[in-house]
Design an enzyme around this catalytic site. Sequence first.
Site, short mmCIF file in Angstrom:
data_model
loop_
_atom_site.label_atom_id
_atom_site.label_comp_id
_atom_site.label_asym_id
_atom_site.label_seq_id
_atom_site.Cartn_x
_atom_site.Cartn_y
_atom_site.Cartn_z
N SER A 91 35.01 18.45 -10.08
CA SER A 91 35.24 19.87 -9.84
C SER A 91 34.19 20.44 -8.88
O SER A 91 34.41 21.47 -8.27
CB SER A 91 35.17 20.62 -11.17
OG SER A 91 33.95 20.34 -11.80
N HIS B 4 27.67 16.85 -15.33
CA HIS B 4 26.37 17.48 -15.04
C HIS B 4 25.28 16.98 -15.99
O HIS B 4 24.10 16.99 -15.64
CB HIS B 4 26.46 18.99 -15.26
CG HIS B 4 27.09 19.77 -14.17
ND1 HIS B 4 28.36 19.54 -13.70
CD2 HIS B 4 26.62 20.84 -13.46
CE1 HIS B 4 28.64 20.42 -12.77
NE2 HIS B 4 27.61 21.23 -12.59
N1 DGL Z 1 32.61 18.47 -13.85
C1 DGL Z 1 32.84 19.16 -15.09
C2 DGL Z 1 32.89 18.14 -16.23
O1 DGL Z 1 32.44 17.02 -16.11
C3 DGL Z 1 31.77 20.19 -15.37
C4 DGL Z 1 31.82 21.40 -14.46
C5 DGL Z 1 33.10 22.21 -14.61
O2 DGL Z 1 33.28 22.91 -15.62
O3 DGL Z 1 33.93 22.13 -13.70
O4 DGL Z 1 33.43 18.43 -17.26
#
Ligand code: DGL
Length: 271
Positions: free
Chosen positions: A13, A188
């Site tokens: 994302s 993250h």
């Molecule tokens: N990349 C998202 C995850 O691994 C975290 C950031 C988001 O909420 O988009 O869940």
Amino acid sequence: MNRRDQPIGVFDSGIGGLTVVSALRELLPNERIQYLGDTARVPYGGKSAATVERYSLEITCMLLEQNCKAIVVACNTASALALTMLERTIAVPVVGVIRPGAEAAVAATRNRHIGVIGTRATIRSGAYERAIRALDSAVQVSARACPLFVPLIEEGWLEGEITDRVVRQYLQPLVEDGIDTLVLGCTHYPLLRNAIGKFLGNSVRLVDSAENCARAVSHLLRQENLQANPGTKGELAVALTDPPDVFLEVARNALRLEMGEVVLRPLVPSK
Ligand code: DGL
């Protein structure tokens, strides 16, 4: 171009999926990696399943336009909500982060009580519980959404008093539940490893979805005979759907990633 020389497409994302890229670069230094972060629409973690599915398919199609030989969903939220749809829809192999994380957690636990933390959407989906219970139905799972972790990390507050307090607030109930293993179920969160490890001490093992996903990709490439030739010099190309903010620097420094110039690939409005 020989299929083996085509890049692996990795998406998230936003920028957090670079934790998976870092693990991939370490394990598979010969592979070319094309990373696409949907920074124009981050975060996915509070969005509905239908929206996350649509976003994930659009980003995947952008990677397929670049001839990717496999797709890595380096986002827990997208893996939880969109992996099954992607597996059914696209013609190249897809790897997500949930199953590898669940396998590593089941292998790590001694008392069969696993904690899972992630975004609201990931925790609400129950995807980790399902994946863990499919491997061992006797395992107990304590799951908790930690929505403040993502903004803290993006601000670069990886350590310090405020971060320690937020970590304690979210994780204390899991410790009281008696977990001995904790899945960092958000791309993250490996950046908070030190702060989380400091709070939990040695009695709780941390399972990093990034490292385990990289191992699953390596296994898949071998199985499908898709590994890059050993003489190839792997490289990383990073593209984003919106210009980068301060978090790119936070991630780049924390992960010590070498990448060329970050390219902007704006989303094309759907008709
Ligand atoms: N990349 C998202 C995850 O691994 C975290 C950031 C988001 O909420 O988009 O869940």
